[in-house]
Design a protein around this motif. Structure first.
Motif, PDB file in Angstrom:
ATOM      1  N   HIS A  50       0.831  -1.189   0.000  1.00 27.25           N
ATOM      2  CA  HIS A  50       0.000   0.000   0.000  1.00 27.25           C
ATOM      3  C   HIS A  50       0.878   1.256   0.000  1.00 27.25           C
ATOM      4  O   HIS A  50       0.575   2.226  -0.686  1.00 27.25           O
ATOM      5  CB  HIS A  50      -0.935  -0.037   1.217  1.00 27.25           C
ATOM      6  N   SER A  51       1.985   1.238   0.755  1.00 31.63           N
ATOM      7  CA  SER A  51       2.903   2.377   0.813  1.00 31.63           C
ATOM      8  C   SER A  51       3.469   2.683  -0.567  1.00 31.63           C
ATOM      9  O   SER A  51       3.558   3.841  -0.962  1.00 31.63           O
ATOM     10  CB  SER A  51       4.049   2.100   1.786  1.00 31.63           C
ATOM     11  N   TYR A  52       3.892   1.656  -1.303  1.00 30.26           N
ATOM     12  CA  TYR A  52       4.424   1.854  -2.657  1.00 30.26           C
ATOM     13  C   TYR A  52       3.332   2.415  -3.570  1.00 30.26           C
ATOM     14  O   TYR A  52       3.577   3.347  -4.338  1.00 30.26           O
ATOM     15  CB  TYR A  52       4.965   0.542  -3.221  1.00 30.26           C
ATOM     16  N   ASP A  53       2.147   1.855  -3.479  1.00 35.47           N
ATOM     17  CA  ASP A  53       1.051   2.306  -4.336  1.00 35.47           C
ATOM     18  C   ASP A  53       0.681   3.762  -4.087  1.00 35.47           C
ATOM     19  O   ASP A  53       0.193   4.435  -4.992  1.00 35.47           O
ATOM     20  CB  ASP A  53      -0.186   1.421  -4.136  1.00 35.47           C
ATOM     21  N   GLU A  54       0.913   4.250  -2.872  1.00 39.32           N
ATOM     22  CA  GLU A  54       0.573   5.634  -2.544  1.00 39.32           C
ATOM     23  C   GLU A  54       1.632   6.645  -2.995  1.00 39.32           C
ATOM     24  O   GLU A  54       1.384   7.842  -2.965  1.00 39.32           O
ATOM     25  CB  GLU A  54       0.335   5.783  -1.045  1.00 39.32           C
ATOM     26  N   LEU A  55       2.808   6.175  -3.409  1.00 39.80           N
ATOM     27  CA  LEU A  55       3.835   7.087  -3.911  1.00 39.80           C
ATOM     28  C   LEU A  55       3.391   7.697  -5.236  1.00 39.80           C
ATOM     29  O   LEU A  55       2.702   7.045  -6.028  1.00 39.80           O
ATOM     30  CB  LEU A  55       5.155   6.346  -4.134  1.00 39.80           C
ATOM     31  N   SER A  56       3.826   8.927  -5.504  1.00 39.62           N
ATOM     32  CA  SER A  56       3.568   9.509  -6.819  1.00 39.62           C
ATOM     33  C   SER A  56       4.378   8.729  -7.850  1.00 39.62           C
ATOM     34  O   SER A  56       5.347   8.037  -7.508  1.00 39.62           O
ATOM     35  CB  SER A  56       3.975  10.989  -6.831  1.00 39.62           C
ATOM     36  N   ASP A  57       3.998   8.842  -9.107  1.00 43.32           N
ATOM     37  CA  ASP A  57       4.715   8.127 -10.166  1.00 43.32           C
ATOM     38  C   ASP A  57       6.192   8.496 -10.192  1.00 43.32           C
ATOM     39  O   ASP A  57       7.049   7.646 -10.421  1.00 43.32           O
ATOM     40  CB  ASP A  57       4.088   8.410 -11.536  1.00 43.32           C
ATOM     41  N   SER A  58       6.514   9.768  -9.929  1.00 39.84           N
ATOM     42  CA  SER A  58       7.912  10.204  -9.951  1.00 39.84           C
ATOM     43  C   SER A  58       8.711   9.558  -8.827  1.00 39.84           C
ATOM     44  O   SER A  58       9.866   9.185  -9.024  1.00 39.84           O
ATOM     45  CB  SER A  58       8.000  11.727  -9.860  1.00 39.84           C
ATOM     46  N   PHE A  59       8.141   9.419  -7.637  1.00 35.19           N
ATOM     47  CA  PHE A  59       8.849   8.762  -6.547  1.00 35.19           C
ATOM     48  C   PHE A  59       8.939   7.250  -6.796  1.00 35.19           C
ATOM     49  O   PHE A  59       9.934   6.622  -6.447  1.00 35.19           O
ATOM     50  CB  PHE A  59       8.190   9.052  -5.196  1.00 35.19           C
ATOM     51  N   LYS A  60       7.918   6.667  -7.417  1.00 33.70           N
ATOM     52  CA  LYS A  60       7.981   5.237  -7.777  1.00 33.70           C
ATOM     53  C   LYS A  60       9.133   4.979  -8.740  1.00 33.70           C
ATOM     54  O   LYS A  60       9.817   3.963  -8.645  1.00 33.70           O
ATOM     55  CB  LYS A  60       6.670   4.787  -8.433  1.00 33.70           C
ATOM     56  N   LYS A  61       9.353   5.912  -9.681  1.00 30.93           N
ATOM     57  CA  LYS A  61      10.446   5.740 -10.645  1.00 30.93           C
ATOM     58  C   LYS A  61      11.795   5.667  -9.936  1.00 30.93           C
ATOM     59  O   LYS A  61      12.677   4.922 -10.331  1.00 30.93           O
ATOM     60  CB  LYS A  61      10.437   6.874 -11.670  1.00 30.93           C
ATOM     61  N   GLY A  62      11.970   6.445  -8.873  1.00 30.79           N
ATOM     62  CA  GLY A  62      13.205   6.403  -8.101  1.00 30.79           C
ATOM     63  C   GLY A  62      13.379   5.082  -7.366  1.00 30.79           C
ATOM     64  O   GLY A  62      14.473   4.515  -7.329  1.00 30.79           O
ATOM     65  N   VAL A  63      12.290   4.566  -6.796  1.00 28.94           N
ATOM     66  CA  VAL A  63      12.340   3.257  -6.132  1.00 28.94           C
ATOM     67  C   VAL A  63      12.686   2.181  -7.155  1.00 28.94           C
ATOM     68  O   VAL A  63      13.540   1.329  -6.918  1.00 28.94           O
ATOM     69  CB  VAL A  63      10.998   2.940  -5.425  1.00 28.94           C
TER      70      VAL A  63
ATOM     71  N   ALA B  41      18.927   5.671  -0.857  1.00 27.13           N
ATOM     72  CA  ALA B  41      18.672   7.079  -1.145  1.00 27.13           C
ATOM     73  C   ALA B  41      18.918   7.295  -2.631  1.00 27.13           C
ATOM     74  O   ALA B  41      19.897   6.777  -3.185  1.00 27.13           O
ATOM     75  CB  ALA B  41      19.574   7.984  -0.320  1.00 27.13           C
ATOM     76  N   VAL B  42      18.011   8.003  -3.270  1.00 32.54           N
ATOM     77  CA  VAL B  42      18.157   8.307  -4.690  1.00 32.54           C
ATOM     78  C   VAL B  42      17.929   9.803  -4.896  1.00 32.54           C
ATOM     79  O   VAL B  42      17.109  10.417  -4.222  1.00 32.54           O
ATOM     80  CB  VAL B  42      17.177   7.484  -5.573  1.00 32.54           C
ATOM     81  N   CYS B  43      18.683  10.375  -5.819  1.00 39.93           N
ATOM     82  CA  CYS B  43      18.530  11.767  -6.245  1.00 39.93           C
ATOM     83  C   CYS B  43      18.469  11.743  -7.771  1.00 39.93           C
ATOM     84  O   CYS B  43      19.327  11.123  -8.410  1.00 39.93           O
ATOM     85  CB  CYS B  43      19.724  12.621  -5.830  1.00 39.93           C
ATOM     86  N   TYR B  44      17.502  12.430  -8.349  1.00 36.71           N
ATOM     87  CA  TYR B  44      17.370  12.412  -9.804  1.00 36.71           C
ATOM     88  C   TYR B  44      16.484  13.563 -10.255  1.00 36.71           C
ATOM     89  O   TYR B  44      15.736  14.149  -9.472  1.00 36.71           O
ATOM     90  CB  TYR B  44      16.790  11.078 -10.289  1.00 36.71           C
ATOM     91  N   LYS B  45      16.592  13.876 -11.541  1.00 41.06           N
ATOM     92  CA  LYS B  45      15.776  14.925 -12.148  1.00 41.06           C
ATOM     93  C   LYS B  45      14.742  14.271 -13.048  1.00 41.06           C
ATOM     94  O   LYS B  45      15.055  13.345 -13.802  1.00 41.06           O
ATOM     95  CB  LYS B  45      16.645  15.871 -12.975  1.00 41.06           C
ATOM     96  N   VAL B  46      13.524  14.772 -12.954  1.00 40.53           N
ATOM     97  CA  VAL B  46      12.429  14.292 -13.806  1.00 40.53           C
ATOM     98  C   VAL B  46      11.961  15.460 -14.663  1.00 40.53           C
ATOM     99  O   VAL B  46      11.765  16.568 -14.169  1.00 40.53           O
ATOM    100  CB  VAL B  46      11.254  13.744 -12.945  1.00 40.53           C
ATOM    101  N   TYR B  47      11.831  15.191 -15.944  1.00 43.71           N
ATOM    102  CA  TYR B  47      11.285  16.168 -16.870  1.00 43.71           C
ATOM    103  C   TYR B  47      10.247  15.463 -17.723  1.00 43.71           C
ATOM    104  O   TYR B  47      10.527  14.400 -18.288  1.00 43.71           O
ATOM    105  CB  TYR B  47      12.401  16.770 -17.741  1.00 43.71           C
ATOM    106  N   SER B  48       9.059  16.014 -17.791  1.00 44.64           N
ATOM    107  CA  SER B  48       7.947  15.419 -18.540  1.00 44.64           C
ATOM    108  C   SER B  48       7.691  13.969 -18.131  1.00 44.64           C
ATOM    109  O   SER B  48       7.430  13.109 -18.972  1.00 44.64           O
ATOM    110  CB  SER B  48       8.200  15.503 -20.047  1.00 44.64           C
ATOM    111  N   GLY B  49       7.821  13.684 -16.852  1.00 42.20           N
ATOM    112  CA  GLY B  49       7.502  12.356 -16.335  1.00 42.20           C
ATOM    113  C   GLY B  49       8.589  11.313 -16.470  1.00 42.20           C
ATOM    114  O   GLY B  49       8.389  10.164 -16.077  1.00 42.20           O
ATOM    115  N   ASN B  50       9.756  11.676 -17.027  1.00 41.83           N
ATOM    116  CA  ASN B  50      10.840  10.713 -17.216  1.00 41.83           C
ATOM    117  C   ASN B  50      12.090  11.153 -16.478  1.00 41.83           C
ATOM    118  O   ASN B  50      12.393  12.346 -16.421  1.00 41.83           O
ATOM    119  CB  ASN B  50      11.172  10.552 -18.703  1.00 41.83           C
ATOM    120  N   ILE B  51      12.840  10.176 -15.949  1.00 37.54           N
ATOM    121  CA  ILE B  51      14.099  10.490 -15.295  1.00 37.54           C
ATOM    122  C   ILE B  51      15.107  10.906 -16.364  1.00 37.54           C
ATOM    123  O   ILE B  51      15.286  10.224 -17.366  1.00 37.54           O
ATOM    124  CB  ILE B  51      14.627   9.282 -14.496  1.00 37.54           C
ATOM    125  N   GLU B  52      15.750  12.051 -16.149  1.00 36.52           N
ATOM    126  CA  GLU B  52      16.731  12.587 -17.083  1.00 36.52           C
ATOM    127  C   GLU B  52      18.094  11.913 -16.883  1.00 36.52           C
ATOM    128  O   GLU B  52      18.468  11.573 -15.763  1.00 36.52           O
ATOM    129  CB  GLU B  52      16.888  14.089 -16.858  1.00 36.52           C
TER     130      GLU B  52
END
Length: 163
Positions: free
Chosen positions: A22-35, A107-118
């Protein structure tokens, strides 16, 4: 009495498993991409034998740089399951958690532009067994976050001041 205690432990384990998904499902799509990025990197190591699932977030930071660009810092825990690496199940009822292995602290750090990790700046991913995490590693994680957001922020400010 012992049977009642065993039943209580089993019910608790099922509830924890369902809560983790449930915790994963509640993440925004951008945070899911980092996971997912951290899971991909973790699974690429030959020493990793178990399938991992997202357990919970520890810290999340979102920084908007404008023009659709967002920076993300996500500190979270992954928990090993009884399934082998490469399993596609994300349901803890199918791949129950192992309690005899430490959590993976990521821990992850990343940039998202238009829904995709840059690709630039290059995403930063750091995962280590929780007991092995040192203060120096924690500091390095935050230095990478500050460096990533500062470098892009400086360029944006410079671009705006020349016009």
């Amino acid at each position: 009495m012992a049977a009642g205690l065993l039943l209580l432990v089993c019910v608790g384990a099922v509830l924890l498993s369902v809560d983790a998904q449930h915790s994963y499902d509640e993440l925004s799509d951008s945070f899911k991409k980092g996971v997912d990025l951290a899971l991909d990197q973790l699974n690429s190591h030959s020493a990793v034998k178990n399938h991992f699932l997202f357990l919970r977030s520890v810290d999340k930071i979102e920084h908007d740089v404008g023009y659709g660009g967002l920076f993300f810092y996500h500190h979270f825990y992954l928990k090993p399951t009884k399934c082998t690496k490469g399993t596609t199940h994300s349901d803890p009822r199918i791949c129950p958690f192992r309690n005899d292995r430490p959590l993976m602290d990521c821990a992850v750090c990343y940039k998202v532009y238009s829904g995709n990790i840059e690709a630039e700046p290059s995403p930063y991913v750091h995962c280590i067994q929780k007991p092995r995490l040192t203060q120096e590693m924690k500091d390095t994680r935050m230095q990478n976050w500050r460096k990533m957001t500062y470098a892009t922020g400086a360029a944006t400010i410079m671009a705006l001041s020349t016009g």
